[in-house]
Structure formats: C-alpha cells, structure tokens
Design a protein around this motif. Structure first.
Motif: not given
Length: 564
Positions: A398-402, A406-410
């Motif tokens: 999730a940290c890599l995706l963020s 612009d918008r990541v939800l874990l």
C-alpha cells in the motif's frame, strides 16, 4: 450462506475470465533446473545440509569407535613353489636318471594343491600338534543376544529345549568349534597363473600370525614327504640310504611344524618347496581403519541423502516457486527475505534498494497489468493460515502504491486479528466492524488519513474486540465497497482462510485475490484447497506470493510491540 458448494481444480474451465498471474511469465532466467525433480532434491539436501553433515559425522564417529574397540588382527604370509620331482624306481642307474623327464604340472593340479593345504587333514595335524584346542583365542565364544534369547525361550518351553550334553560330548563340541575358528583364519591362494601358492594366517599377535603360517606350510611339506616315503616303501627294493634321507626330511618338517620356524633344510623328496617363510607383520591388517572410516562416511552420506529423498517425496510443504508452478499450475511470485534489519510496514519505502523492495515493485507492476484497462484496481491479499506475512506485505504494498498513485485505500479486513489497526490506528473512533453490523446500507467506509495519498480503514474501534458474528459479506459492506470501487486503488488485508471464509463473500467484487504462502511452512494442499474454494465463489485468483515466514513472525511481533 455457503460459498464453497462447488469443488473445482485450479485448471478447470470456468465461465468468464479468471486468469491471473498464471498468464504472465514471472520466471527468472537461470532457474530452469528448479523445475526438475533433481533440482527440488538438491534444494532439499541444501535445506538439511547441517543435519546431513551431522549424520555423516556420527557415522564416521561410529567407524572410529568400531576401530577403537575391535581386537586388532595381524596377517602373515608364506609362499610355496610347486616343483614336481623326477621319480626313479629303486636301483635306477645314472643313465635312467638322465633319460627321465620332469612331470608336467597343469593348472588343475595347482588348484588341487590349494585344497590340499586347506584340507582338514593338514590343518588338523597343525591344530593337534600345537594343542590349539586349549588356546583361548580359538575357544568358543559366549552366546550372542539372539542365542541367549532363544535359550531363554527354550527353557520356558520344555519340549523345544535340546537334551543336555555329556561332559565328553561337550568337550568334543568345544574342540570342534575351536578347530573351526582356527581353520577360518587360514587362507590359501594361487598367485596369478604361476605355480606359487601363498599361505596366510590371521592371528591376534604378530608372533602367532608368523608362527602358525610357517607351521601350516611346513605341515604341507611334511605331507608331501610322507607321500613320497610311502611310494618308495612299496618298491621291490628298499634302499637303506633312502630310508635315512626320508626320515631326516620328516624330522625337519616335524620340527618346523612344532616351532613355526622354516629352516634352510632341503626337501628333495617333496614336490613343493617353501620359497618365502612368513615374517612377523609390523602392523595390524584388521580392522582396516582407513577403509572403515571411508565406508562410514560414504554410508552416512548415501543413507542421509536417501532419507532426505524419501522425506522429500512425502513432503507437501511449499519449498520453491517452481514447485507451486509444477504442482498447482499457477504462477508464483517470490518475495525474498528482508535482510536490511527489522521488517516494518514501511521497509519497502525506507530501503528502496533492497531485494524486498525490488520484488514488491515488480509485484505492483504485475498487479496493474492484470487490472487491464481499469484505471484503479481492488486487490485482496489472503493467506491460508496466520503468520504468513500477509499483513506486512499489505502495508508495504500500500505504501508503494501510494507513492505512485494519487489515491490509495488500505483496508484492515481481518476483524479477529487487526494487526494493521494496532499499528496505524490504535485509537480509531470507528472501524469496519461497526459498518458490517450496521443495518443501514448507506454508510461509508470509516477512513483514517495516513498520508496525502494514503487512507486507512481500521478493523475495529479502539478498545473493542470484534464481534464473532461480524461478517464481511453483509449488505452494508458490499454496498460501501461497491461505492468506492473504481474510484481509487484499494488494498484489502483479508482474514486467513483457516480462521474465516469472509474473503469468499467479497472476493468476486475485487479485481482479484493474491494468495500469500509461507516458504517452508504452507502446504501445497492448503493452497490447492484455497484456490478451489475461491474459484467456487467466483473469485479471481491472480496468483501466489511466496513470502518468508521468519520475517513474517518478526513483523507480527513488532506490530504488537508498537501497539502496546
């Protein structure tokens, strides 16, 4: 509601696309050997290298112990040359002696003399002359463990026990056993194709080995002289000179038998002569220390490898990505061990040059690729059992995706073991549990902002324990998930399958599910059952991530320590 009513194989046909990472070649170059059984066996040997080395050392130590406790034995050898003599009748003149020819000796006669030396008559003479029946080296040994057991059983069952022996019979039996032990130590062989015989004896001391070897050779010469004497005595004329000569030869042979020393006395009436008397050996011939140690090491290595091969054939534990590809027909993405310190939820960002971070970046690329034309993806990470590292992978991914979105939800969807909640939102006012238990369908996911591009949905509120009846497949949860689907990248840390089947209830709403397996811990049967269960619930299985269980346990302990 049952979500596992239909059992399917991973390679069964389905209605609609269910392809995942198994459609993309993630194999690294140079790993072709891992796809073979030999490669798996070599990997198994490497895993058990310490145990194998210890077993080889134990077998070698057993060989050393055997050499240390075994009675040393010495071997002495004497050589006898077969030389047939010209046999003249009594009273023959010089002309007859000159015209006589030496008898021919063939290989069959040479082999027969080997048996003559080993004959009971020849060895019995040596045995009786030296009184070896009283020598403890050849006396009957005590009964073995098996013999004592049989004797005990025979004593308990009267009709099975043998009648007792009389003192005379017992003495005769002991004498025969001693003679058999003595004769078993004698060896006679022909040296190549020559007419030289080698007589050897295996004794407990160098002196006994040399003495008895010479005694056996002298007894054979004596026997040859006696045969010649008996032939001459049957002649029509009997010369007194011949009698004296033969008697002298017999006396010399008797002395050699008694003393075990071969003199320079010539035996013209014998068809053989001793060309090399036995000398006292300088070193023990048995036990053969180097050979025993080598055999111990080889036995340990072969038996150890064989045991590893047998255990490997019955082992259903995941050992390599190639094993998953070959056995399950689905691709596997390996995540190497994090070696730059303690694994945390931000290790992939904090150490971007590590192999762990590189593997997660490759996994991120593949996940976006399987998403197709959709701008945003919704991925669920699911383990077959606890402590597979699913939580740490979810947080790092999730940290890599963020960092690139612009918008990541874990989402911490593990209501019973909310590890991410303890780490990221230990004081959350609301959680996912309240949403799934809510009767209203319009409630939104309770998000907590962690960064500008990263939001987090805790599993439970602070100080609460999840209700065992909370179910991710509730209408409120599915409605809330449907409203955010396609609007941002979503990553769900799902509860393990051995603890809950909630993942099957919402899996069909996701872009796909990535199974997380623990290296050297997860079973192939667990993965196969998980794939069948997810396919039966119409969930798209993207592939399997093979994680390191050691780092997973360390990360789990670190999360709990941080929360406390």
């Amino acid at each position: 509601m049952n979500y596992t009513t239909k059992i399917l194989r991973p390679d069964d046909s389905h209605d609609g696309p269910l392809a995942g990472l198994d459609r993309i070649d993630l194999g690294e170059p140079g790993h072709e050997s891992e796809t073979t059984l030999i490669g798996d066996l070599i990997a198994a040997i490497r895993r058990h290298a310490q145990a194998l080395a210890l077993w080889v050392l134990l077998c070698t130590a057993a060989g050393i112990a055997y050499v240390a406790i075994t009675q040393p034995e010495f071997v002495a050898a004497a050589q006898i040359a077969l030389e047939p003599r010209v046999r003249l009748p009594p009273g023959a003149d010089a002309a007859a002696a000159a015209a006589a020819t030496v008898p021919a000796l063939d290989s069959a006669q040479a082999e027969s003399q080997v048996q003559v030396i080993r004959s009971a008559r020849n060895l019995r003479y040596v045995f009786d002359t030296l009184g070896l029946d009283a020598d403890p080296a050849y006396a009957a040994k005590g009964p073995s463990l098996l013999g004592r057991t049989v004797g005990l059983l025979s004593a308990l069952v009267p009709f099975l026990s043998a009648p007792p022996l009389s003192p005379e019979e017992a003495a005769m039996r002991a004498r025969e056993i001693a003679f058999q032990n003595f004769s078993d130590r004698v060896q006679v062989k022909r040296l190549g194709q020559s007419y030289v015989l080698e007589v050897s004896f295996r004794g407990l001391t160098p002196r006994d080995a040399a003495r008895l070897t010479n005694t056996i050779a002298a007894a054979y010469i004596r026997d040859q002289v006696l045969v010649r004497a008996a032939s001459d005595q049957r002649g029509t004329e009997f010369l007194q000179g011949r009698i004296a000569l033969i008697q002298a030869q017999k006396k010399a042979a008797d002395e050699a038998v008694a003393t075990g020393v071969i003199t320079d006395f010539q035996f013209p009436d014998s068809d053989a002569r001793i060309v090399g008397a036995a000398l006292r050996p300088l070193a023990a011939a048995y036990p053969q220390t180097k050979l025993i140690l080598l055999l111990g090491a080889v036995f340990g290595l072969v038996s150890g490898v064989g045991c590893i091969a047998v255990l490997h054939s019955f082992d259903r534990t995941v050992r390599s990505p190639a094993q998953i590809r070959r056995m399950l027909g689905i691709d596997c993405f390996p995540v190497p061990r994090y070696r730059e310190g303690r694994l945390t939820e931000t290790s992939a960002l904090g150490r971007p040059e590590s192999d762990f971070a590189l593997a997660l970046r490759r996994l991120r690329t593949v996940l976006f690729a399987v998403g197709g034309e959709d701008r945003y993806i919704t991925i669920g990470l699911l383990a077959c059992h606890a402590e597979a590292g699913c939580t740490a992978l979810s947080a790092n991914l999730a940290c890599l995706l963020s960092a690139s979105s612009d918008r990541v939800l874990l989402v911490d969807a593990d209501l019973r073991e909310p590890e991410l909640t303890r780490r990221f939102a230990p004081r959350a006012a609301d959680g996912l549990e309240g949403l799934v238990l809510s009767p209203a369908n319009g409630a939104e996911l309770p998000e907590v902002a962690l960064a500008a591009s990263l939001s987090f949905v805790p599993a439970v509120a602070a100080g609460r324990t999840a209700n065992p009846n909370a179910f991710l497949g509730a209408h409120a949860m599915r409605a809330a998930l449907a409203r955010v689907n396609g609007k941002r990248d979503i990553l769900l840390d799902l509860p393990p399958l051995d603890a809950s089947s909630d993942a099957q209830a919402i899996g069909h709403m996701l872009t796909g599910i990535v199974l997380v397996a623990s290296l050297n811990r997860t079973k192939l049967d667990q993965l196969s059952d998980a794939i069948r269960a997810l396919h039966s619930a119409r969930c798209r299985v993207l592939g399997i991530v093979l994680n390191d269980p050691v780092q997973a346990r360390r990360a789990r302990r670190h999360v709990r320590a941080s929360a406390s």
